[in-house]
Scaffold this motif. Structure first.
Motif, PDB file in Angstrom:
ATOM      1  N   VAL A   1      28.038 -30.886 -36.490  1.00  0.00           N
ATOM      2  CA  VAL A   1      28.084 -32.317 -36.259  1.00  0.00           C
ATOM      3  C   VAL A   1      27.214 -32.667 -35.055  1.00  0.00           C
ATOM      4  O   VAL A   1      26.431 -33.607 -35.105  1.00  0.00           O
ATOM      5  N   VAL A   2      27.366 -31.892 -33.971  1.00  0.00           N
ATOM      6  CA  VAL A   2      26.581 -32.164 -32.770  1.00  0.00           C
ATOM      7  C   VAL A   2      25.111 -31.836 -33.010  1.00  0.00           C
ATOM      8  O   VAL A   2      24.229 -32.628 -32.672  1.00  0.00           O
ATOM      9  N   LYS A   3      24.833 -30.703 -33.635  1.00  0.00           N
ATOM     10  CA  LYS A   3      23.443 -30.292 -33.871  1.00  0.00           C
ATOM     11  C   LYS A   3      22.707 -31.281 -34.761  1.00  0.00           C
ATOM     12  O   LYS A   3      21.514 -31.492 -34.612  1.00  0.00           O
ATOM     13  N   GLN A   4      23.426 -31.878 -35.723  1.00  0.00           N
ATOM     14  CA  GLN A   4      22.777 -32.816 -36.646  1.00  0.00           C
ATOM     15  C   GLN A   4      22.917 -34.269 -36.183  1.00  0.00           C
ATOM     16  O   GLN A   4      22.549 -35.184 -36.901  1.00  0.00           O
ATOM     17  N   ASN A   5      23.504 -34.461 -35.000  1.00  0.00           N
ATOM     18  CA  ASN A   5      23.661 -35.790 -34.412  1.00  0.00           C
ATOM     19  C   ASN A   5      24.373 -36.758 -35.359  1.00  0.00           C
ATOM     20  O   ASN A   5      23.931 -37.878 -35.570  1.00  0.00           O
ATOM     21  N   VAL A   6      25.477 -36.296 -35.931  1.00  0.00           N
ATOM     22  CA  VAL A   6      26.257 -37.121 -36.848  1.00  0.00           C
ATOM     23  C   VAL A   6      27.203 -37.996 -36.024  1.00  0.00           C
ATOM     24  O   VAL A   6      28.118 -37.500 -35.383  1.00  0.00           O
ATOM     25  N   THR A   7      26.957 -39.288 -36.038  1.00  0.00           N
ATOM     26  CA  THR A   7      27.813 -40.219 -35.302  1.00  0.00           C
ATOM     27  C   THR A   7      28.257 -41.333 -36.243  1.00  0.00           C
ATOM     28  O   THR A   7      27.744 -41.478 -37.346  1.00  0.00           O
ATOM     29  N   GLY A   8      29.199 -42.123 -35.769  1.00  0.00           N
ATOM     30  CA  GLY A   8      29.641 -43.284 -36.532  1.00  0.00           C
ATOM     31  C   GLY A   8      30.584 -42.975 -37.680  1.00  0.00           C
ATOM     32  O   GLY A   8      30.826 -43.835 -38.521  1.00  0.00           O
ATOM     33  N   LEU A   9      31.127 -41.779 -37.720  1.00  0.00           N
ATOM     34  CA  LEU A   9      32.072 -41.420 -38.778  1.00  0.00           C
ATOM     35  C   LEU A   9      33.494 -41.440 -38.231  1.00  0.00           C
ATOM     36  O   LEU A   9      33.727 -41.183 -37.056  1.00  0.00           O
ATOM     37  N   PRO A  26      33.108 -34.638 -22.619  1.00  0.00           N
ATOM     38  CA  PRO A  26      32.183 -35.785 -22.698  1.00  0.00           C
ATOM     39  C   PRO A  26      31.041 -35.562 -23.694  1.00  0.00           C
ATOM     40  O   PRO A  26      30.590 -36.513 -24.342  1.00  0.00           O
ATOM     41  N   SER A  27      30.602 -34.326 -23.873  1.00  0.00           N
ATOM     42  CA  SER A  27      29.482 -34.083 -24.799  1.00  0.00           C
ATOM     43  C   SER A  27      29.885 -34.251 -26.266  1.00  0.00           C
ATOM     44  O   SER A  27      29.054 -34.575 -27.112  1.00  0.00           O
ATOM     45  N   TYR A  28      31.159 -34.059 -26.589  1.00  0.00           N
ATOM     46  CA  TYR A  28      31.624 -34.218 -27.972  1.00  0.00           C
ATOM     47  C   TYR A  28      32.141 -35.618 -28.285  1.00  0.00           C
ATOM     48  O   TYR A  28      32.254 -35.996 -29.441  1.00  0.00           O
ATOM     49  N   MET A  29      32.505 -36.383 -27.269  1.00  0.00           N
ATOM     50  CA  MET A  29      33.121 -37.689 -27.505  1.00  0.00           C
ATOM     51  C   MET A  29      32.275 -38.646 -28.353  1.00  0.00           C
ATOM     52  O   MET A  29      32.828 -39.346 -29.198  1.00  0.00           O
ATOM     53  N   PRO A  30      30.941 -38.686 -28.206  1.00  0.00           N
ATOM     54  CA  PRO A  30      30.179 -39.597 -29.070  1.00  0.00           C
ATOM     55  C   PRO A  30      30.316 -39.270 -30.564  1.00  0.00           C
ATOM     56  O   PRO A  30      30.142 -40.126 -31.421  1.00  0.00           O
ATOM     57  N   PHE A  31      30.669 -38.031 -30.871  1.00  0.00           N
ATOM     58  CA  PHE A  31      30.767 -37.599 -32.262  1.00  0.00           C
ATOM     59  C   PHE A  31      32.204 -37.635 -32.791  1.00  0.00           C
ATOM     60  O   PHE A  31      32.426 -37.885 -33.972  1.00  0.00           O
ATOM     61  N   LEU A  32      33.160 -37.351 -31.924  1.00  0.00           N
ATOM     62  CA  LEU A  32      34.536 -37.184 -32.380  1.00  0.00           C
ATOM     63  C   LEU A  32      35.508 -38.245 -31.876  1.00  0.00           C
ATOM     64  O   LEU A  32      36.686 -38.200 -32.222  1.00  0.00           O
ATOM     65  N   ALA A  33      35.029 -39.192 -31.095  1.00  0.00           N
ATOM     66  CA  ALA A  33      35.921 -40.236 -30.577  1.00  0.00           C
ATOM     67  C   ALA A  33      36.537 -40.998 -31.747  1.00  0.00           C
ATOM     68  O   ALA A  33      35.864 -41.310 -32.721  1.00  0.00           O
ATOM     69  N   GLY A  34      37.818 -41.278 -31.655  1.00  0.00           N
ATOM     70  CA  GLY A  34      38.507 -42.002 -32.720  1.00  0.00           C
ATOM     71  C   GLY A  34      39.005 -41.121 -33.840  1.00  0.00           C
ATOM     72  O   GLY A  34      39.497 -41.615 -34.852  1.00  0.00           O
TER      73      GLY A  34
END
Length: 162
Positions: A1-9, A26-34
């Motif tokens: 998820v982080v390597k492929q910059n998957v956000t908004g899911l 903090p480095s994972y929060m943009p991807f896994l927040a919520g």
């Protein structure tokens, strides 16, 4: 998820990884927040602790196979043997014979920690749900049953949907 910059899911996760501290950075929060974590409900099984405390290796109500399991459990908890002889413990050779009169209530063991029985509680609820369903099935009166034409299910031809 982080390597492929998957956000908004919106992630739906097991409790194990939704609460994993390694992912709460903090480095994972943009991807896994919520992330929505699903937890199994914890519940108490009435009478289980009292029942466990009554089990003894010399209980005549146990079958031979059950008694063997209880004796193995007893030997593990009390670090003893029911047959005389030498036993190695932590690099030491010690002889300790189980009497069967040891007090389980006085032992600090994970087997008596009933504070987190989530999978076990689900099994407990499932057994009771099945028992109640079978009881209702056996009490069914033709003409007032829950199926088409107020019929009852036949035990010999019970369908999964019933």
């Amino acid at each position: 998820v982080v390597k492929q910059n998957v956000t908004g899911l919106q992630w739906i996760a097991s409790e194990a990884w939704s609460t994993a501290k390694v992912l709460h950075t903090p480095s994972y929060m943009p991807f896994l927040a919520g992330t929505l974590g699903i937890a199994i409900r914890r519940g108490e099984i009435p009478g289980l602790r009292d029942f466990l405390l009554t089990i003894r290796p010399d209980n005549d109500t146990l079958s031979t196979q059950d008694n063997t399991l209880v004796k193995q459990f007893w030997e593990h908890i009390f670090r003893c043997k029911f047959v005389s002889g030498w036993m190695e413990m932590e690099g030491q050779t010690q002889e300790r014979l189980c009497t069967g009169n040891e007090l389980l209530r006085n032992e600090d063991t994970e087997f008596l920690d009933l504070s987190n029985l989530r999978p076990e509680y689900n099994a407990y609820k499932a057994v009771y749900a099945l028992a109640h369903a079978l009881h209702e099935h056996l009490q069914c009166v033709p003409g007032s049953g829950p199926f088409k034409g107020q019929s009852c299910a036949r035990l010999q031809g019970l369908e999964p949907w019933q």
